[in-house]
Design a protein around this motif. Structure first.
Motif, PDB file in Angstrom:
ATOM      1  N   GLU A   1       0.841  -1.131   0.030  1.00  0.00           N
ATOM      2  CA  GLU A   1      -0.118   0.002   0.252  1.00  0.00           C
ATOM      3  C   GLU A   1       0.977   1.396   0.108  1.00  0.00           C
ATOM      4  O   GLU A   1       1.759   1.423   0.789  1.00  0.00           O
ATOM      5  CB  GLU A   1      -1.017   0.127   1.283  1.00  0.00           C
ATOM      6  CG  GLU A   1      -1.763   1.050   1.142  1.00  0.00           C
ATOM      7  CD  GLU A   1      -2.852   0.964   2.450  1.00  0.00           C
ATOM      8  OE1 GLU A   1      -3.868   0.447   2.657  1.00  0.00           O
ATOM      9  OE2 GLU A   1      -2.450   1.449   3.542  1.00  0.00           O
ATOM     10  N   PRO A   2       0.765   2.312  -0.924  1.00  0.00           N
ATOM     11  CA  PRO A   2       1.564   3.527  -1.051  1.00  0.00           C
ATOM     12  C   PRO A   2       1.261   4.374   0.071  1.00  0.00           C
ATOM     13  O   PRO A   2      -0.057   4.560   0.340  1.00  0.00           O
ATOM     14  CB  PRO A   2       1.430   3.744  -2.494  1.00  0.00           C
ATOM     15  CG  PRO A   2      -0.169   3.486  -2.670  1.00  0.00           C
ATOM     16  CD  PRO A   2      -0.248   2.069  -2.245  1.00  0.00           C
ATOM     17  N   LYS A   3       2.176   5.059   0.454  1.00  0.00           N
ATOM     18  CA  LYS A   3       1.796   6.272   1.639  1.00  0.00           C
ATOM     19  C   LYS A   3       1.954   7.516   1.142  1.00  0.00           C
ATOM     20  O   LYS A   3       1.474   8.237   1.269  1.00  0.00           O
ATOM     21  CB  LYS A   3       2.800   5.815   3.100  1.00  0.00           C
ATOM     22  CG  LYS A   3       2.359   4.798   3.688  1.00  0.00           C
ATOM     23  CD  LYS A   3       0.973   4.785   4.372  1.00  0.00           C
ATOM     24  CE  LYS A   3       0.848   3.634   5.045  1.00  0.00           C
ATOM     25  NZ  LYS A   3      -0.654   3.228   5.342  1.00  0.00           N
ATOM     26  N   ASP A   4       3.056   7.755   0.131  1.00  0.00           N
ATOM     27  CA  ASP A   4       3.441   8.825  -0.470  1.00  0.00           C
ATOM     28  C   ASP A   4       3.106   8.510  -2.234  1.00  0.00           C
ATOM     29  O   ASP A   4       3.914   7.929  -2.609  1.00  0.00           O
ATOM     30  CB  ASP A   4       4.786   9.129  -0.334  1.00  0.00           C
ATOM     31  CG  ASP A   4       5.173   9.752   1.271  1.00  0.00           C
ATOM     32  OD1 ASP A   4       4.723  10.728   1.463  1.00  0.00           O
ATOM     33  OD2 ASP A   4       5.743   8.804   1.708  1.00  0.00           O
ATOM     34  N   VAL A   5       2.031   9.304  -2.604  1.00  0.00           N
ATOM     35  CA  VAL A   5       1.740   9.306  -3.970  1.00  0.00           C
ATOM     36  C   VAL A   5       2.079  10.690  -4.588  1.00  0.00           C
ATOM     37  O   VAL A   5       1.270  11.680  -4.113  1.00  0.00           O
ATOM     38  CB  VAL A   5       0.344   8.976  -3.925  1.00  0.00           C
ATOM     39  CG1 VAL A   5      -0.308   8.886  -5.557  1.00  0.00           C
ATOM     40  CG2 VAL A   5       0.060   7.586  -3.325  1.00  0.00           C
TER      41      VAL A   5
ATOM     42  N   THR B   1      -7.444   8.883  -2.758  1.00  0.00           N
ATOM     43  CA  THR B   1      -6.322   8.311  -2.335  1.00  0.00           C
ATOM     44  C   THR B   1      -6.409   8.354  -0.836  1.00  0.00           C
ATOM     45  O   THR B   1      -6.290   7.465   0.081  1.00  0.00           O
ATOM     46  CB  THR B   1      -5.070   8.808  -2.803  1.00  0.00           C
ATOM     47  OG1 THR B   1      -5.118   8.682  -4.240  1.00  0.00           O
ATOM     48  CG2 THR B   1      -3.819   8.095  -2.342  1.00  0.00           C
ATOM     49  N   LYS B   2      -6.828   9.457  -0.271  1.00  0.00           N
ATOM     50  CA  LYS B   2      -6.881   9.856   1.370  1.00  0.00           C
ATOM     51  C   LYS B   2      -8.024   9.309   1.902  1.00  0.00           C
ATOM     52  O   LYS B   2      -8.025   8.757   2.837  1.00  0.00           O
ATOM     53  CB  LYS B   2      -6.868  11.625   1.299  1.00  0.00           C
ATOM     54  CG  LYS B   2      -5.751  12.174   0.814  1.00  0.00           C
ATOM     55  CD  LYS B   2      -4.667  12.299   1.537  1.00  0.00           C
ATOM     56  CE  LYS B   2      -4.692  13.590   2.814  1.00  0.00           C
ATOM     57  NZ  LYS B   2      -3.569  13.244   3.321  1.00  0.00           N
TER      58      LYS B   2
ATOM     59  N   ILE C   1      -6.648   5.617   2.009  1.00  0.00           N
ATOM     60  CA  ILE C   1      -5.561   5.408   2.914  1.00  0.00           C
ATOM     61  C   ILE C   1      -5.481   6.839   3.546  1.00  0.00           C
ATOM     62  O   ILE C   1      -4.712   7.678   3.202  1.00  0.00           O
ATOM     63  CB  ILE C   1      -4.248   5.173   2.132  1.00  0.00           C
ATOM     64  CG1 ILE C   1      -4.265   3.927   0.883  1.00  0.00           C
ATOM     65  CG2 ILE C   1      -3.197   4.764   3.308  1.00  0.00           C
ATOM     66  CD1 ILE C   1      -3.083   3.957   0.074  1.00  0.00           C
TER      67      ILE C   1
ATOM     68  N   SER D   1      -2.045   8.548   4.129  1.00  0.00           N
ATOM     69  CA  SER D   1      -1.231   8.745   3.085  1.00  0.00           C
ATOM     70  C   SER D   1      -0.858  10.310   2.672  1.00  0.00           C
ATOM     71  O   SER D   1      -1.832  11.241   3.344  1.00  0.00           O
ATOM     72  CB  SER D   1      -2.017   8.525   1.629  1.00  0.00           C
ATOM     73  OG  SER D   1      -3.141   8.968   1.533  1.00  0.00           O
ATOM     74  N   ARG D   2       0.097  10.638   1.981  1.00  0.00           N
ATOM     75  CA  ARG D   2       0.321  11.896   1.672  1.00  0.00           C
ATOM     76  C   ARG D   2       0.573  11.969   0.145  1.00  0.00           C
ATOM     77  O   ARG D   2       0.966  11.188  -0.586  1.00  0.00           O
ATOM     78  CB  ARG D   2       1.656  12.525   2.290  1.00  0.00           C
ATOM     79  CG  ARG D   2       1.633  12.539   3.811  1.00  0.00           C
ATOM     80  CD  ARG D   2       3.043  12.478   4.473  1.00  0.00           C
ATOM     81  NE  ARG D   2       3.664  11.245   4.321  1.00  0.00           N
ATOM     82  CZ  ARG D   2       3.865  10.006   4.804  1.00  0.00           C
ATOM     83  NH1 ARG D   2       3.103  10.061   5.987  1.00  0.00           N
ATOM     84  NH2 ARG D   2       4.221   8.958   4.583  1.00  0.00           N
ATOM     85  N   CYS D   3      -0.258  13.077  -0.411  1.00  0.00           N
ATOM     86  CA  CYS D   3      -0.355  13.293  -1.871  1.00  0.00           C
ATOM     87  C   CYS D   3       0.048  14.470  -2.142  1.00  0.00           C
ATOM     88  O   CYS D   3      -0.078  15.673  -1.510  1.00  0.00           O
ATOM     89  CB  CYS D   3      -1.946  13.407  -2.221  1.00  0.00           C
ATOM     90  SG  CYS D   3      -2.692  11.459  -2.005  1.00  0.00           S
TER      91      CYS D   3
ATOM     92  N   ASP E   1       6.006   6.409  -2.935  1.00  0.00           N
ATOM     93  CA  ASP E   1       5.933   4.965  -3.311  1.00  0.00           C
ATOM     94  C   ASP E   1       5.201   4.837  -4.411  1.00  0.00           C
ATOM     95  O   ASP E   1       5.468   3.503  -5.255  1.00  0.00           O
ATOM     96  CB  ASP E   1       5.146   4.398  -2.258  1.00  0.00           C
ATOM     97  CG  ASP E   1       5.735   4.727  -0.729  1.00  0.00           C
ATOM     98  OD1 ASP E   1       6.721   4.108  -0.603  1.00  0.00           O
ATOM     99  OD2 ASP E   1       4.917   5.507   0.090  1.00  0.00           O
TER     100      ASP E   1
END
Ligand SMILES: Cc1cc2nc3c(=O)[nH]c(=O)nc-3n(C[C@H](O)[C@H](O)[C@H](O)COP(=O)(O)OP(=O)(O)OC[C@H]3O[C@@H](n4cnc5c(N)ncnc54)[C@H](O)[C@@H]3O)c2cc1C
Ligand code: SF4
Ligand code: SF4
Length: 652
Positions: free
Chosen positions: A379-383, A416-417, A420, A423-425, A487
């Motif tokens: 699972e990505p955290k930084d997109v 995305t938020k 997750i 997460s940070r976008c 990520d």
């Protein structure tokens, strides 16, 4: 001939840089001109009445209006003179606005040029002849090419109005790009929930004939009467028998076929149904991967199919449909981001495109709606999202804005938020274009409510660091170099003309721009009409467009067809070519050059051949006229005499 000349001031559009009084005065001295005047807005109701009054008062036999482009108002003035009893072809227009007043501020030079154009128009008019249109019956069936949301909307509107509709889609299912989307901006409603019912409607309407997995082979004819040949590509499955049960797919041993619907993020089988909600929901064999075709063995699907629908010996079939109008709704394709080597698309598995991310977000996508990186399923955290990949960049031949990317990036960041929360976008952008209703508010929500970080600047490089990616760019607002570890990187690839658009345009005899998007007849006033009567445009085939605009155009094109079909017959223009049989030497050059196939051989007594123009097919382009060596073909209303008279006047 008794000629009247009307010089329009177009408010100050013409009068500010052309001495219209002097133009009218010069016209008064021309042979056969018995009346000449200026008017502030000639196209207005009183302006037209003035023309009609003068026709009566001065017993005019021909009229010249010096005003704007004939594309704008020729039909208006033709109607006006006709109301006063003149034949509508005893009228000429001199364009002293687009060709004179709008292109130069030199009043003296402009006035001289305007006088020359009026002299030419009068010279031509002196050779004009009354012409009379003929009428042909309209075939009230409509063809729609392309089954994306625009084509679907047009098909349903036409079908609801009771028309017989033929819908041609080149893929195995209708739905277009919208079928691949997860949620849609700015309302975040589920794409397939709003598109699905429309697709089902298409399947259920008895007056819609759907040709999926089919393409246009050729088009002939003219408004009201087109003949279209359609190539039904071989599916190797008898669709009348296939029930869409999917047993074949389950059992097919050829499992390494990249799934086009999932943007190659997963595999499908050599026999497949494109997606669960497909319309029609029928299986198709891909012979490139089917073991029966590649190795001459297998045949499992044929054995397991309960409907006995498999037909390995199927070949393409060409069918013919007759229709009175065509709506083109072939949509768009997406820019190939490998042109930007610095982004590493195709090199790094976690650099993906926006449409791939739609599939990842979708519950019916490759990961069941869980956001995972393609490389390792984590699972990505930084997109990081990168805008304008193949948009607004002349260096890759795409200087135009794709119109939807700023919005879909904001949507994807919000989603995305939602998926997750920790997460940070990050969004790298040039500037944000969100002009639709509630669009700017939507982007602000992404920034303010969801904390998406917007960085104004271009990305220079993406490189791997461990199992992550470093996105290196410039923050042009702060004036500093910036690096973000990510990520997953999503490239908002731009919209380009659909593959094969140019070839289709040639078959339809419609124009396209330098990027391959189909050209509308007039960008403001005739946005869904093409330059070929009876052929209309809907959706992103005309230029980048979001769903609301595509749907609106689908309905607009349908309304144009309904207006056309409200009549039983249609007038054909008499401005067509005609052959002087005595002069024709039967060289066949005209037949070779005619882009509309409007000239054929006619056999006279003694087996002598002569060229013959099919008046209903001829579009009056004049190519034959210019090509014919003995000048045996003349174009009505643009005869050699008329054109030479104009040239002589110009050179005098
Ligand atoms: C990543 C991404 C996300 C997006 N998200 C949104 C969103 O949230 N909200 C929004 O409003 N818009 C969104 N859009 C834009 C949206 O996809 C388009 O507005 C919409 O798909 C345009 O519909 P269309 O029918 O004109 O074209 P398409 O969807 O491209 O459909 C065209 C159809 O014509 C068929 N076709 C093509 N050529 C031929 C041919 N020669 N013969 C027969 N058939 C042919 C194609 O197979 C296709 O089925 C997004 C776009 C992208 C790339
Ligand atoms: S098994 Fe037969 S009926 Fe079922 S989807 Fe495949 S081809 Fe169609
Ligand atoms: S014949 Fe072809 S499509 Fe059918 S099961 Fe075998 S490989 Fe799959």
């Amino acid at each position: 001939m008794r000629i009247g000349v009307f010089v329009c001031q177009c408010g100050t559009n013409i009068a500010s840089t052309v001495d219209t009084e002097r133009v009218a005065e010069a016209a008064r001295r021309l042979p056969d001109v018995v009346y000449s005047t200026t008017y502030v807005y000639t196209c207005s109701e009183p302006g037209q009445q003035e023309i009609q009054r003068a026709i009566e008062a001065y017993n005019l036999q021909g009229v010249v209006v010096a005003a704007c482009s004939p594309r704008m108002h020729e039909p208006t003035f033709r109607r006006a003179v006709e109301k006063a009893g003149l034949n509508r072809y005893m009228f000429e227009m001199a364009n002293i606005r687009e060709h004179v007043s709008w292109i130069s501020n030199d009043r003296e030079a402009n006035t001289k040029k305007a006088i020359e154009l009026v002299r030419m128009a009068v010279a031509k008019l002196r050779f004009n002849q009354p012409l009379f249109p003929s009428r042909v019956a309209i075939n009230k069936r409509v063809m729609i090419i392309g089954g994306g949301v625009a084509g679907i909307q047009a098909a349903l509107d036409c079908a609801d109005a009771g028309l017989q509709v033929v819908l041609v889609e080149r893929k195995a299912s209708i739905g277009g790009k919208m079928a691949q989307l997860d949620k849609t901006f700015p309302t975040i409603d589920c794409s397939s929930c709003i598109l699905g019912p429309k697709m089902v409607d298409v399947a259920q309407k008895e007056n819609i004939t759907l040709y999926a997995y089919s393409e246009i082979e050729s088009v002939s004819g003219y408004v009201g009467n087109f003949t279209v040949k359609i190539r039904k590509k071989a599916t190797y499955v008898d669709w009348t028998a296939c029930t869409g049960c999917g047993v074949c797919m389950e059992k097919c041993p050829s499992r390494k076929v990249l799934d086009e619907f999932n943007e190659e993020l997963s595999f499908t089988r050599a026999i497949s149904i494109p997606f669960p909600q497909a319309i029609p929901k029928k299986a198709t064999i891909n012979p490139k991967y089917c073991l029966h075709f590649t190795k001459g063995k297998c045949g499992i699907c044929s054995k397991v199919c309960p409907a006995k629908a498999i037909r390995y010996d199927m070949t393409d079939e060409v069918v013919t449909e007759e229709v009175g109008a065509i709506i083109v709704a072939t949509g768009y394709d997406l820019f190939d981001p490998s042109a930007y080597g610095e982004y590493g698309a195709g090199q790094y598995r976690d650099v993906i495109t926006g449409i791939q991310y739609e599939r990842i977000l979708s519950a019916s996508g490759p990961f069941g709606g869980h956001i995972k990186r393609p490389s390792d399923g984590k699972e990505p955290k930084d997109v990081v999202f990168i805008a304008c990949v193949g948009s607004r960049d002349a260096s890759v031949g795409r200087p135009y804005c794709s119109g939807v990317c700023c919005m879909y990036i904001a949507k994807q960041a919000i989603l995305t938020k939602d998926h997750i929360p920790d997460s940070r976008c990050y969004v790298f952008y040039m500037d944000i274009r969100a002009p639709g209703k509630n669009y700017d508010e939507f982007v602000r929500r992404a920034q303010e409510e969801y904390g998406v970080q917007y960085i104004r600047g271009r990305v220079g490089k993406i490189y791997p660091k461990g199992d992550r990616l470093v996105v290196q760019g410039m923050d042009t607002l702060l004036g500093v170099q910036i690096e973000v570890e990510a990520d997953l990187v999503v490239l908002a690839t731009g919209i380009e003309a659909s593959k094969g658009a140019r070839e289709l345009a040639e078959k339809l005899h419609i124009s396209y721009d330098q990027y391959g998007f189909f050209m509308e007849n007039h960008p403001k006033l005739r946005p869904v009409e093409t330059n070929t009567a009876g052929i209309y445009l809907a959706g992103a085939c005309q230029g980048p467009k979001d769903i609301p605009a595509s749907v609106a155009q689908g309905s607009a094109a349908a309304s144009k067809v309904l207006a056309l079909f409200a009549r039983d017959t249609i007038e054909t223009s008499p401005q067509v070519a005609s052959v002087n049989e005595r002069a024709c030497i039967a060289c066949g050059k005209c037949i070779e050059v005619c882009p509309y196939g409007a000239i054929r051989w006619k056999e006279l007594k003694g087996g002598i051949k002569k060229a013959e123009v099919l008046a209903t097919v001829c579009q009056g382009c004049g190519l034959c006229n210019a090509t014919c060596p003995p000048k045996a073909i003349q174009l009505q209303h643009a005869t050699d005499n008329q054109i030479l008279a104009e040239i002589e006047e110009l050179c005098a």
